[in-house]
Design a protein around this motif. Structure first.
Motif, PDB file in Angstrom:
ATOM      1  N   LEU A 191       0.830  -1.202   0.000  1.00  0.00           N
ATOM      2  CA  LEU A 191       0.000   0.000   0.000  1.00  0.00           C
ATOM      3  C   LEU A 191       0.868   1.257   0.000  1.00  0.00           C
ATOM      4  O   LEU A 191       0.583   2.220  -0.706  1.00  0.00           O
ATOM      5  CB  LEU A 191      -0.935  -0.007   1.213  1.00  0.00           C
ATOM      6  N   LYS A 192       1.959   1.260   0.768  1.00  0.00           N
ATOM      7  CA  LYS A 192       2.866   2.405   0.798  1.00  0.00           C
ATOM      8  C   LYS A 192       3.496   2.628  -0.571  1.00  0.00           C
ATOM      9  O   LYS A 192       3.608   3.765  -1.037  1.00  0.00           O
ATOM     10  CB  LYS A 192       3.967   2.203   1.842  1.00  0.00           C
ATOM     11  N   LYS A 193       3.890   1.547  -1.245  1.00  0.00           N
ATOM     12  CA  LYS A 193       4.492   1.682  -2.570  1.00  0.00           C
ATOM     13  C   LYS A 193       3.468   2.190  -3.580  1.00  0.00           C
ATOM     14  O   LYS A 193       3.785   2.993  -4.446  1.00  0.00           O
ATOM     15  CB  LYS A 193       5.070   0.339  -3.027  1.00  0.00           C
ATOM     16  N   LEU A 194       2.235   1.733  -3.448  1.00  0.00           N
ATOM     17  CA  LEU A 194       1.180   2.164  -4.349  1.00  0.00           C
ATOM     18  C   LEU A 194       0.891   3.661  -4.171  1.00  0.00           C
ATOM     19  O   LEU A 194       0.801   4.412  -5.144  1.00  0.00           O
ATOM     20  CB  LEU A 194      -0.093   1.344  -4.109  1.00  0.00           C
ATOM     21  N   VAL A 195       0.773   4.100  -2.925  1.00  0.00           N
ATOM     22  CA  VAL A 195       0.516   5.509  -2.642  1.00  0.00           C
ATOM     23  C   VAL A 195       1.688   6.366  -3.106  1.00  0.00           C
ATOM     24  O   VAL A 195       1.510   7.428  -3.713  1.00  0.00           O
ATOM     25  CB  VAL A 195       0.226   5.719  -1.136  1.00  0.00           C
ATOM     26  N   ALA A 196       2.914   5.903  -2.855  1.00  0.00           N
ATOM     27  CA  ALA A 196       4.099   6.654  -3.279  1.00  0.00           C
ATOM     28  C   ALA A 196       4.150   6.748  -4.802  1.00  0.00           C
ATOM     29  O   ALA A 196       4.498   7.795  -5.366  1.00  0.00           O
ATOM     30  CB  ALA A 196       5.361   5.994  -2.739  1.00  0.00           C
ATOM     31  N   GLY A 197       3.805   5.671  -5.496  1.00  0.00           N
ATOM     32  CA  GLY A 197       3.801   5.687  -6.962  1.00  0.00           C
ATOM     33  C   GLY A 197       2.744   6.630  -7.517  1.00  0.00           C
ATOM     34  O   GLY A 197       2.977   7.360  -8.488  1.00  0.00           O
ATOM     35  N   ILE A 198       1.573   6.618  -6.903  1.00  0.00           N
ATOM     36  CA  ILE A 198       0.501   7.523  -7.350  1.00  0.00           C
ATOM     37  C   ILE A 198       0.905   8.977  -7.127  1.00  0.00           C
ATOM     38  O   ILE A 198       0.708   9.829  -7.994  1.00  0.00           O
ATOM     39  CB  ILE A 198      -0.821   7.179  -6.631  1.00  0.00           C
ATOM     40  N   LEU A 199       1.470   9.276  -5.963  1.00  0.00           N
ATOM     41  CA  LEU A 199       1.903  10.645  -5.677  1.00  0.00           C
ATOM     42  C   LEU A 199       3.015  11.089  -6.625  1.00  0.00           C
ATOM     43  O   LEU A 199       3.002  12.218  -7.131  1.00  0.00           O
ATOM     44  CB  LEU A 199       2.369  10.765  -4.232  1.00  0.00           C
ATOM     45  N   GLY A 236       3.582   9.999  -9.641  1.00  0.00           N
ATOM     46  CA  GLY A 236       2.987  10.195 -10.965  1.00  0.00           C
ATOM     47  C   GLY A 236       2.211  11.495 -11.042  1.00  0.00           C
ATOM     48  O   GLY A 236       2.284  12.232 -12.031  1.00  0.00           O
ATOM     49  N   ALA A 237       1.455  11.805  -9.990  1.00  0.00           N
ATOM     50  CA  ALA A 237       0.676  13.044  -9.975  1.00  0.00           C
ATOM     51  C   ALA A 237       1.587  14.262  -9.989  1.00  0.00           C
ATOM     52  O   ALA A 237       1.320  15.245 -10.691  1.00  0.00           O
ATOM     53  CB  ALA A 237      -0.232  13.073  -8.752  1.00  0.00           C
ATOM     54  N   ILE A 238       2.672  14.197  -9.229  1.00  0.00           N
ATOM     55  CA  ILE A 238       3.606  15.325  -9.189  1.00  0.00           C
ATOM     56  C   ILE A 238       4.270  15.514 -10.547  1.00  0.00           C
ATOM     57  O   ILE A 238       4.380  16.636 -11.050  1.00  0.00           O
ATOM     58  CB  ILE A 238       4.660  15.114  -8.074  1.00  0.00           C
ATOM     59  N   ALA A 283       3.772  18.802 -12.911  1.00  0.00           N
ATOM     60  CA  ALA A 283       4.941  19.592 -13.307  1.00  0.00           C
ATOM     61  C   ALA A 283       5.010  19.707 -14.827  1.00  0.00           C
ATOM     62  O   ALA A 283       5.309  20.776 -15.377  1.00  0.00           O
ATOM     63  CB  ALA A 283       6.211  18.977 -12.758  1.00  0.00           C
ATOM     64  N   ALA A 284       4.711  18.627 -15.528  1.00  0.00           N
ATOM     65  CA  ALA A 284       4.715  18.667 -16.990  1.00  0.00           C
ATOM     66  C   ALA A 284       3.612  19.580 -17.509  1.00  0.00           C
ATOM     67  O   ALA A 284       3.807  20.335 -18.471  1.00  0.00           O
ATOM     68  CB  ALA A 284       4.551  17.253 -17.552  1.00  0.00           C
ATOM     69  N   GLY A 285       2.465  19.544 -16.868  1.00  0.00           N
ATOM     70  CA  GLY A 285       1.364  20.410 -17.278  1.00  0.00           C
ATOM     71  C   GLY A 285       1.670  21.877 -17.057  1.00  0.00           C
ATOM     72  O   GLY A 285       1.356  22.718 -17.896  1.00  0.00           O
TER      73      GLY A 285
END
Length: 93
Positions: A3-11, A13-15, A19-21
């Motif tokens: 769950l920690k890896k999933l949340v870290a990956g989602i965060l 990706g969102a960041i 930043a690209a946007g």
């Protein structure tokens, strides 16, 4: 742990997507062709300045170019206002 890896990956990706946007928006909104390096450009997307016109009763008064002599000219500085001051605005019963 997953769950920690999933949340870290989602965060992450969102960041990276945000930043690209933001950088893509900055490139799209770059208006350096209008302002940068052109000191003679003082306004963009504005109406041109214009002179104030005063109405006169006759052409002779207009040629004198004294707005205070026109019957349509009114100063708003308060010299001839009729003003009544009251300490209380409501009347007692």
């Amino acid at each position: 742990m997953k769950l920690k890896k999933l949340v870290a990956g989602i965060l992450a990706g969102a960041i990276s997507l945000s930043a690209a946007g933001i950088s893509a928006f900055a490139v799209l909104s770059d208006d350096s062709s209008e302002w940068n390096g052109q000191p003679e450009v003082v306004q963009v997307n504005r109406e041109p300045a214009r002179a104030t016109a005063y109405p006169y009763e006759t052409e002779e008064k207009a040629q004198e170019n004294d707005p205070a002599q026109s019957a349509y000219y009114k100063l708003l500085n308060g010299d001839d206002w009729k003003f009544s001051w009251a300490e209380k605005t409501c009347r007692p019963n």
